[in-house]
Design an enzyme around this catalytic site. Structure first.
Site, PDB file in Angstrom:
ATOM      1  N   ASP A  18     -19.512 -10.647 -44.676  1.00 50.21           N
ATOM      2  CA  ASP A  18     -20.474  -9.659 -44.168  1.00 50.21           C
ATOM      3  C   ASP A  18     -21.517  -9.317 -45.231  1.00 50.21           C
ATOM      4  O   ASP A  18     -21.232  -9.349 -46.431  1.00 50.21           O
ATOM      5  CB  ASP A  18     -19.706  -8.391 -43.747  1.00 50.21           C
ATOM      6  N   ASN A  66     -21.166 -10.617 -31.730  1.00 57.96           N
ATOM      7  CA  ASN A  66     -22.447 -10.964 -32.374  1.00 57.96           C
ATOM      8  C   ASN A  66     -23.496 -11.494 -31.382  1.00 57.96           C
ATOM      9  O   ASN A  66     -24.672 -11.587 -31.722  1.00 57.96           O
ATOM     10  CB  ASN A  66     -22.237 -11.983 -33.504  1.00 57.96           C
ATOM     11  N   ARG A  69     -26.798  -9.540 -30.843  1.00 55.44           N
ATOM     12  CA  ARG A  69     -27.930  -9.525 -31.798  1.00 55.44           C
ATOM     13  C   ARG A  69     -29.185 -10.115 -31.144  1.00 55.44           C
ATOM     14  O   ARG A  69     -29.086 -10.797 -30.118  1.00 55.44           O
ATOM     15  CB  ARG A  69     -27.547 -10.339 -33.034  1.00 55.44           C
TER      16      ARG A  69
HETATM   17  C1  IPE Z   1     -18.196  -9.068 -38.581  1.00 57.57           C
HETATM   18  O1  IPE Z   1     -19.387  -8.616 -39.113  1.00 57.57           O
HETATM   19  C2  IPE Z   1     -18.378 -10.431 -37.963  1.00 57.57           C
HETATM   20  C3  IPE Z   1     -18.599 -11.530 -38.912  1.00 57.57           C
HETATM   21  C4  IPE Z   1     -18.577 -11.453 -40.201  1.00 57.57           C
HETATM   22  C5  IPE Z   1     -18.809 -12.813 -38.288  1.00 57.57           C
HETATM   23  P1  IPE Z   1     -20.386  -7.688 -38.303  1.00 57.57           P
HETATM   24  O2  IPE Z   1     -21.529  -7.411 -39.192  1.00 57.57           O
HETATM   25  O3  IPE Z   1     -20.688  -8.285 -36.988  1.00 57.57           O
HETATM   26  O4  IPE Z   1     -19.486  -6.377 -38.047  1.00 57.57           O
HETATM   27  P2  IPE Z   1     -19.930  -4.883 -37.748  1.00 57.57           P
HETATM   28  O5  IPE Z   1     -20.894  -4.933 -36.610  1.00 57.57           O
HETATM   29  O6  IPE Z   1     -20.562  -4.348 -38.992  1.00 57.57           O
HETATM   30  O7  IPE Z   1     -18.658  -4.174 -37.441  1.00 57.57           O
HETATM   31  C1  IPE Z   2     -22.643 -11.409 -41.745  1.00 58.44           C
HETATM   32  O1  IPE Z   2     -23.769 -10.740 -42.207  1.00 58.44           O
HETATM   33  C2  IPE Z   2     -22.983 -12.610 -40.877  1.00 58.44           C
HETATM   34  C3  IPE Z   2     -22.587 -12.460 -39.473  1.00 58.44           C
HETATM   35  C4  IPE Z   2     -22.075 -11.399 -38.928  1.00 58.44           C
HETATM   36  C5  IPE Z   2     -22.802 -13.612 -38.625  1.00 58.44           C
HETATM   37  P1  IPE Z   2     -24.551  -9.694 -41.316  1.00 58.44           P
HETATM   38  O2  IPE Z   2     -25.605 -10.411 -40.554  1.00 58.44           O
HETATM   39  O3  IPE Z   2     -23.616  -8.878 -40.478  1.00 58.44           O
HETATM   40  O4  IPE Z   2     -25.212  -8.800 -42.433  1.00 58.44           O
HETATM   41  P2  IPE Z   2     -25.416  -7.234 -42.421  1.00 58.44           P
HETATM   42  O5  IPE Z   2     -24.080  -6.605 -42.141  1.00 58.44           O
HETATM   43  O6  IPE Z   2     -26.418  -6.921 -41.363  1.00 58.44           O
HETATM   44  O7  IPE Z   2     -25.920  -6.911 -43.809  1.00 58.44           O
HETATM   45 MG    MG Z   3     -22.655  -7.121 -40.756  1.00 59.84          MG
END
Ligand code: IPE
Ligand code: IPE
Ligand code: MG
Length: 247
Positions: A18, A66, A69
């Site tokens: 993350d 996800n 998004r």
């Molecule tokens: C968890 O991260 C999913 C992955 C790392 C693939 P997210 O960024 O989606 O989780 P939340 O939304 O902060 O809980």
């Molecule tokens: C993790 O990074 C990747 C996925 C969840 C696919 P994020 O995209 O969630 O990054 P933040 O949490 O917005 O910084």
């Molecule tokens: Mg994230």
């Protein structure tokens, strides 16, 4: 650097990667740039995990949540996944890595499904380290799919309700045959599981590190493994003599 104590190594490490978005934002870059840098980290961390002697590594690459998004970000993530498999499959295969994908495969686009199937198929007979990619994965969705499989068997009279044991449920999960994670690491400072391995992580040690995923490297992985080595796992029993606080 001193070697890690092999008797204190987790057998299975699962990682919630993350912080890609925040990493990019801190540099004034688009979120995609963070995801791209994140993929480079995957390569290094998988290599380091192998060198440290980890038997199983599971990476949370894309959650069932996800999809909410922006469309462009989702398609960038899909593109990067394809790129990773196309670029790295040969090397992983030559290093005897066995790849498994967990998550719901039915609802993903057909070219990705074909690539995921190919990665599993080509490496099926490999006997080296095991790499699980959690893609379109959500623990609740996984448990629902497992419950449906079992319910079908019961309804068709092939399984008695009394035979629905923990083992039977485990066997119906995407992780069938894979030992439970001993250690779950989450980067970026968030302290939650976000629907990752809810059944399997029942007794996992959790390590939350502040660093953003594109900054996570071999030294960070080693530090998390060392932290794990200092934990006292009890599984509901009492601590062994000498380890109990105050003894
Ligand atoms: C968890 O991260 C999913 C992955 C790392 C693939 P997210 O960024 O989606 O989780 P939340 O939304 O902060 O809980
Ligand atoms: C993790 O990074 C990747 C996925 C969840 C696919 P994020 O995209 O969630 O990054 P933040 O949490 O917005 O910084
Ligand atoms: Mg994230």
């Amino acid at each position: 650097m001193q070697g890690l104590d092999p008797t204190k190594l987790p057998r299975h490490v699962a990682i919630i990667m993350d912080g890609n978005g925040r990493w990019a934002r801190a540099r004034g870059l688009p979120r995609t740039a963070g995801h791209k840098a994140g993929v480079e980290r995957v390569r290094d961390v998988v290599r380091a995990a192998r060198e440290f002697g980890l038997e199983y590594v599971t990476l949370y690459a894309f959650s069932s949540e996800n999809w909410s998004r922006p469309k462009e970000e989702v398609s960038d993530l899909m593109r990067l996944l394809k790129l990773f498999i196309r670029r790295d499959l040969d090397e992983l295969h030559s290093e005897n890595v066995r790849i498994r994908v967990i998550g719901c495969r039915e609802t993903v686009q057909s070219d990705i499904r074909a690539l995921l199937d190919e990665a599993e198929e080509r490496t099926r007979r490999n006997t080296g380290p095991n790499l699980q990619i959690a893609f379109n994965y959500g623990a609740r969705d996984e448990i629902v799919r497992a419950a449906q499989k079992i319910a079908k068997e019961v309804a068709e009279g092939r399984l008695s309700p009394d035979a629905v044991t923990e083992e039977r449920i485990e066997a119906a999960l995407d992780t069938a045959g894979i030992p439970d994670p001993d250690l779950v690491i989450r980067t970026s400072g968030e302290q939650r599981l976000s629907n990752f391995l809810l059944w399997q992580a029942a007794y996992a040690e959790l390590v939350f590190v502040p660093c953003l995923w594109p900054d996570f490297d071999r030294a960070q992985l080693r530090a998390a493994l060392e932290e794990y080595g200092r934990r006292d796992r009890r599984f509901g029993a009492v601590s062994p003599p000498g380890l109990a606080v105050g003894s």
